[in-house]
Design an enzyme around this catalytic site. Structure first.
Site, PDB file in Angstrom:
ATOM      1  N   ASP A  29       0.836  -1.212   0.000  1.00  0.00           N
ATOM      2  CA  ASP A  29       0.000   0.000   0.000  1.00  0.00           C
ATOM      3  C   ASP A  29       0.864   1.253   0.000  1.00  0.00           C
ATOM      4  O   ASP A  29       0.699   2.146   0.820  1.00  0.00           O
ATOM      5  CB  ASP A  29      -0.930  -0.021   1.219  1.00  0.00           C
ATOM      6  CG  ASP A  29      -1.842  -1.242   1.230  1.00  0.00           C
ATOM      7  OD1 ASP A  29      -3.049  -1.080   1.009  1.00  0.00           O
ATOM      8  OD2 ASP A  29      -1.352  -2.362   1.446  1.00  0.00           O
ATOM      9  N   ASP A  64      -1.569  -2.776  -3.935  1.00  0.00           N
ATOM     10  CA  ASP A  64      -1.902  -1.347  -3.886  1.00  0.00           C
ATOM     11  C   ASP A  64      -0.659  -0.519  -4.159  1.00  0.00           C
ATOM     12  O   ASP A  64       0.096  -0.168  -3.242  1.00  0.00           O
ATOM     13  CB  ASP A  64      -2.574  -0.967  -2.569  1.00  0.00           C
ATOM     14  CG  ASP A  64      -4.042  -1.352  -2.533  1.00  0.00           C
ATOM     15  OD1 ASP A  64      -4.527  -1.955  -3.518  1.00  0.00           O
ATOM     16  OD2 ASP A  64      -4.716  -1.050  -1.530  1.00  0.00           O
ATOM     17  N   TYR A 104      -2.118   4.136  -6.386  1.00  0.00           N
ATOM     18  CA  TYR A 104      -3.314   4.859  -5.945  1.00  0.00           C
ATOM     19  C   TYR A 104      -3.771   5.900  -6.977  1.00  0.00           C
ATOM     20  O   TYR A 104      -4.406   6.894  -6.641  1.00  0.00           O
ATOM     21  CB  TYR A 104      -3.104   5.505  -4.580  1.00  0.00           C
ATOM     22  CG  TYR A 104      -3.135   4.489  -3.461  1.00  0.00           C
ATOM     23  CD1 TYR A 104      -4.274   4.277  -2.703  1.00  0.00           C
ATOM     24  CD2 TYR A 104      -2.023   3.693  -3.198  1.00  0.00           C
ATOM     25  CE1 TYR A 104      -4.299   3.317  -1.696  1.00  0.00           C
ATOM     26  CE2 TYR A 104      -2.045   2.727  -2.201  1.00  0.00           C
ATOM     27  CZ  TYR A 104      -3.182   2.553  -1.459  1.00  0.00           C
ATOM     28  OH  TYR A 104      -3.203   1.600  -0.475  1.00  0.00           O
ATOM     29  N   ASN A 125      -6.732  -4.091  -4.411  1.00  0.00           N
ATOM     30  CA  ASN A 125      -7.985  -3.501  -4.873  1.00  0.00           C
ATOM     31  C   ASN A 125      -7.782  -2.206  -5.643  1.00  0.00           C
ATOM     32  O   ASN A 125      -8.578  -1.862  -6.524  1.00  0.00           O
ATOM     33  CB  ASN A 125      -8.944  -3.261  -3.698  1.00  0.00           C
ATOM     34  CG  ASN A 125      -8.340  -2.407  -2.609  1.00  0.00           C
ATOM     35  OD1 ASN A 125      -7.329  -2.786  -2.005  1.00  0.00           O
ATOM     36  ND2 ASN A 125      -8.942  -1.256  -2.329  1.00  0.00           N
ATOM     37  N   HIS A 126      -6.699  -1.477  -5.358  1.00  0.00           N
ATOM     38  CA  HIS A 126      -6.448  -0.233  -6.091  1.00  0.00           C
ATOM     39  C   HIS A 126      -5.862  -0.487  -7.473  1.00  0.00           C
ATOM     40  O   HIS A 126      -5.596   0.471  -8.211  1.00  0.00           O
ATOM     41  CB  HIS A 126      -5.548   0.694  -5.275  1.00  0.00           C
ATOM     42  CG  HIS A 126      -6.281   1.388  -4.163  1.00  0.00           C
ATOM     43  ND1 HIS A 126      -6.988   2.557  -4.353  1.00  0.00           N
ATOM     44  CD2 HIS A 126      -6.436   1.067  -2.863  1.00  0.00           C
ATOM     45  CE1 HIS A 126      -7.540   2.930  -3.206  1.00  0.00           C
ATOM     46  NE2 HIS A 126      -7.222   2.040  -2.289  1.00  0.00           N
ATOM     47  N   HIS A 169      -3.305  -9.704  -0.909  1.00  0.00           N
ATOM     48  CA  HIS A 169      -3.527  -8.309  -0.524  1.00  0.00           C
ATOM     49  C   HIS A 169      -4.408  -8.176   0.708  1.00  0.00           C
ATOM     50  O   HIS A 169      -4.085  -7.444   1.638  1.00  0.00           O
ATOM     51  CB  HIS A 169      -4.130  -7.510  -1.678  1.00  0.00           C
ATOM     52  CG  HIS A 169      -4.277  -6.060  -1.337  1.00  0.00           C
ATOM     53  ND1 HIS A 169      -3.183  -5.242  -1.057  1.00  0.00           N
ATOM     54  CD2 HIS A 169      -5.372  -5.267  -1.185  1.00  0.00           C
ATOM     55  CE1 HIS A 169      -3.605  -4.028  -0.768  1.00  0.00           C
ATOM     56  NE2 HIS A 169      -4.918  -4.014  -0.827  1.00  0.00           N
ATOM     57  N   HIS A 192     -11.088  -0.904  10.270  1.00  0.00           N
ATOM     58  CA  HIS A 192     -11.160  -0.678   8.827  1.00  0.00           C
ATOM     59  C   HIS A 192     -10.884  -1.993   8.092  1.00  0.00           C
ATOM     60  O   HIS A 192      -9.916  -2.692   8.391  1.00  0.00           O
ATOM     61  CB  HIS A 192     -10.142   0.388   8.423  1.00  0.00           C
ATOM     62  CG  HIS A 192     -10.446   1.035   7.104  1.00  0.00           C
ATOM     63  ND1 HIS A 192     -11.682   1.572   6.810  1.00  0.00           N
ATOM     64  CD2 HIS A 192      -9.689   1.218   6.000  1.00  0.00           C
ATOM     65  CE1 HIS A 192     -11.656   2.079   5.590  1.00  0.00           C
ATOM     66  NE2 HIS A 192     -10.462   1.869   5.084  1.00  0.00           N
ATOM     67  N   HIS A 193     -11.742  -2.347   7.159  1.00  0.00           N
ATOM     68  CA  HIS A 193     -11.652  -3.598   6.390  1.00  0.00           C
ATOM     69  C   HIS A 193     -11.839  -4.840   7.264  1.00  0.00           C
ATOM     70  O   HIS A 193     -11.392  -5.933   6.889  1.00  0.00           O
ATOM     71  CB  HIS A 193     -10.320  -3.697   5.645  1.00  0.00           C
ATOM     72  CG  HIS A 193     -10.089  -2.600   4.651  1.00  0.00           C
ATOM     73  ND1 HIS A 193     -11.026  -2.245   3.716  1.00  0.00           N
ATOM     74  CD2 HIS A 193      -9.017  -1.786   4.443  1.00  0.00           C
ATOM     75  CE1 HIS A 193     -10.549  -1.255   2.972  1.00  0.00           C
ATOM     76  NE2 HIS A 193      -9.342  -0.957   3.388  1.00  0.00           N
ATOM     77  N   HIS A 216      -3.515  -4.038   2.517  1.00  0.00           N
ATOM     78  CA  HIS A 216      -4.910  -3.589   2.547  1.00  0.00           C
ATOM     79  C   HIS A 216      -5.238  -2.735   3.767  1.00  0.00           C
ATOM     80  O   HIS A 216      -5.746  -1.621   3.621  1.00  0.00           O
ATOM     81  CB  HIS A 216      -5.848  -4.795   2.457  1.00  0.00           C
ATOM     82  CG  HIS A 216      -7.242  -4.464   2.056  1.00  0.00           C
ATOM     83  ND1 HIS A 216      -7.540  -3.598   1.011  1.00  0.00           N
ATOM     84  CD2 HIS A 216      -8.452  -4.883   2.542  1.00  0.00           C
ATOM     85  CE1 HIS A 216      -8.851  -3.509   0.874  1.00  0.00           C
ATOM     86  NE2 HIS A 216      -9.427  -4.278   1.790  1.00  0.00           N
ATOM     87  N   VAL A 217      -5.001  -3.243   4.962  1.00  0.00           N
ATOM     88  CA  VAL A 217      -5.196  -2.454   6.179  1.00  0.00           C
ATOM     89  C   VAL A 217      -3.949  -1.599   6.371  1.00  0.00           C
ATOM     90  O   VAL A 217      -2.836  -2.121   6.452  1.00  0.00           O
ATOM     91  CB  VAL A 217      -5.414  -3.364   7.405  1.00  0.00           C
ATOM     92  CG1 VAL A 217      -5.548  -2.530   8.670  1.00  0.00           C
ATOM     93  CG2 VAL A 217      -6.647  -4.228   7.196  1.00  0.00           C
ATOM     94  N   HIS A 218      -4.145  -0.280   6.486  1.00  0.00           N
ATOM     95  CA  HIS A 218      -3.011   0.639   6.492  1.00  0.00           C
ATOM     96  C   HIS A 218      -2.400   0.749   7.886  1.00  0.00           C
ATOM     97  O   HIS A 218      -2.459   1.788   8.548  1.00  0.00           O
ATOM     98  CB  HIS A 218      -3.436   2.009   5.970  1.00  0.00           C
ATOM     99  CG  HIS A 218      -3.917   1.963   4.550  1.00  0.00           C
ATOM    100  ND1 HIS A 218      -4.567   3.011   3.928  1.00  0.00           N
ATOM    101  CD2 HIS A 218      -3.841   0.972   3.618  1.00  0.00           C
ATOM    102  CE1 HIS A 218      -4.868   2.673   2.696  1.00  0.00           C
ATOM    103  NE2 HIS A 218      -4.434   1.437   2.472  1.00  0.00           N
TER     104      HIS A 218
END
Length: 470
Positions: free
Chosen positions: A168, A197, A200, A234-235, A319, A328-329, A356-358
């Site tokens: 990410d 990711d 972006y 996903n991005h 991911h 989140h997520h 995925h999770v930042h």
């Protein structure tokens, strides 16, 4: 009376100890209370020096490499020319040799909404020598650019090797800090495992693909010199039917080549490679993965092929994390976990890396394979055959950190922290590897969490890490 007070006091102390014990059993590991600096989470401007276009007409840019075969004797070189196709060939030679060879590649381009890409080149160099430094050149005449890479050692059970891990990433000031800290890490990763990711660009109106070009120039300083092993997130979907873009992964598939055919995969989104003593399997969280899908059938055939006597370390990249205790997520990876966790336990996968999770999180060795919708066995249990799950989606992108965590911390969670950083997996031999997560925020790469990994395939009694030289 005195004895009664002593007895009462003893009962109180015993109650406290029992309650404390229960609390420890219910709580997870460490939730860091580290307070990080404020981050603006904005992308660097287009005129930033890290996006600099190389001088000269039609000069090659966005140069990056990845593994080009299954064993590690091949390299895929990718680059873009902005004005015309130019040369498709790569000139290369070993460090101590005057003999230069040439490999021929191909060129592609694509349109996305109102954007037209440059000319994207992919060239596979084959049959290289193991553990050898090579130089290579791309371009023509006065715009030739020169880089180098080092091939891995021949696969073998006790071959040491060091991987970097980033997910990410994006292209913010924090992204630049993450990449800089990785480059300056004294452990020196030899190849990058990237868990999805990338640019972006899809966060911009109409998925402005100019931001794919800037990202390619941004990572060139690392990815042109060591292979980045790509995982799609996903991005990378870029699926927007309302603007006429109804095919997923169009920019990603054109820009980033993978050696998927050599592992009998039908898609560049899932594949496997060997590198030194590691066997790396890349999965796609955003492609169909249910029973009898192409990805399911491929993985079902792939796992039994892994020869742990040759490559004892079995690593999976995806991911979306299967285990995550962030809000989140939350639970987004549950379907894939239900599908594939029994396989991971059965084949004694060592570690699963996701993004995925930042934020950062590391799990205990747990599994939840007993659960079905009626038996209520929904709590993960300690399982020494299970992998360690590591979320490392904290590269620094414009969406910022995921700071909200579920409470209390679940027992499967060993360490979690919402900070930007990168990981290093340092494989020592067939039985021992060392993982460290390096936090960015102190101005240099600080190792905030670490773990000795003991290879479960060899059924070790865990010795003290002090017996292993780091």
């Amino acid at each position: 009376m005195g004895m009664k007070r002593v007895y009462t006091g003893f009962l109180c102390l015993l109650t406290v100890l029992i309650l404390s014990s229960r609390v420890r059993l219910c709580d997870g590991g460490i939730s860091s209370n580290y307070v990080r600096k404020y981050n603006s989470n904005v992308d660097m401007p287009l005129n930033s020096d890290v996006f600099r276009v190389p001088p000269g007409y039609n000069a090659p840019q966005q140069v990056y490499i990845t593994q080009g075969d299954h064993e590690g004797k091949g390299v895929i070189v990718s680059w873009t020319t902005p004005d015309e196709p130019g040369s498709n060939s790569v000139l290369y030679w070993a460090e101590n040799s005057n003999v230069k060879s040439s490999a021929e590649g191909f060129v592609v381009s694509y349109r996305y909404y109102n954007y037209t890409s440059g000319y994207i080149h992919h060239c596979t160099i084959k049959d290289l020598e193991f553990d050898t430094k090579y130089y290579y050149e791309v371009g023509l005449e006065n715009t030739t650019r020169k880089f180098w890479f080092v091939t891995p050692p021949k696969p073998g059970p006790d071959v040491p090797y060091t991987f970097g891990l980033i997910g990410d990433l994006g292209q913010t000031y924090d992204s630049n800090n993450t990449l800089t800290h990785y480059e300056l890490n004294p452990l020196k990763g030899q190849a990058m495992l990237f868990v999805g990711d990338l640019s972006y660009a899809d966060n911009y109106p109409f998925h402005n693909n100019i931001r794919w070009d800037t990202w390619g120039r941004f990572i060139e300083r690392s990815a042109a010199y060591q292979p980045w092993i790509w995982t799609a997130g996903n991005h990378e979907l870029d699926f927007v039917p309302e603007i006429g873009e109804s095919k997923p992964f169009v920019p990603y598939k054109h820009r980033f080549s993978t050696p998927y055919r050599v592992s009998d995969s039908t898609s560049p989104l899932w594949y496997s490679i060997k590198r030194a003593s590691a066997y790396i399997i890349v999965m796609s969280s955003y492609s169909a993965f249910g029973t009898y899908t192409p990805q399911w059938k491929w993985l079902k055939n792939e796992l039994p092929k892994v020869n742990r006597s040759e490559t004892p370390w079995l690593i999976i990249l995806m991911h979306c994390p299967m285990y995550s205790s962030y809000v989140h997520h939350y639970m987004e990876g549950e379907t894939m976990r239900v599908m594939y966790e029994p396989w991971f336990v059965n084949y004694k996968v060592d570690v699963v890396f996701a993004g995925h999770v930042h934020a950062y999180e590391r799990s205990e060795r747990v599994s939840n394979v007993a659960y079905n919708i009626i038996n209520r066995k929904c709590s993960p249990v300690r399982d020494e055959s299970a992998p360690v799950y590591i979320t490392i989606g904290d590269g620094g992108n414009q969406e910022g950190l995921a700071t909200e965590m579920t409470q209390p911390q679940p027992r499967y969670s060993a360490y979690r922290e919402a900070s930007f950083g990168h990981g290093i997996l340092d494989i020592k031999n067939r039985t021992h590897a060392y993982f460290g997560w390096h936090r960015n925020d102190d101005g240099y790469a600080v190792e905030a969490d670490s773990l000795w990994l003991f290879n479960r395939y060899w059924k070790l009694d865990e010795p003290s890490a002090s017996h292993v030289m780091r």
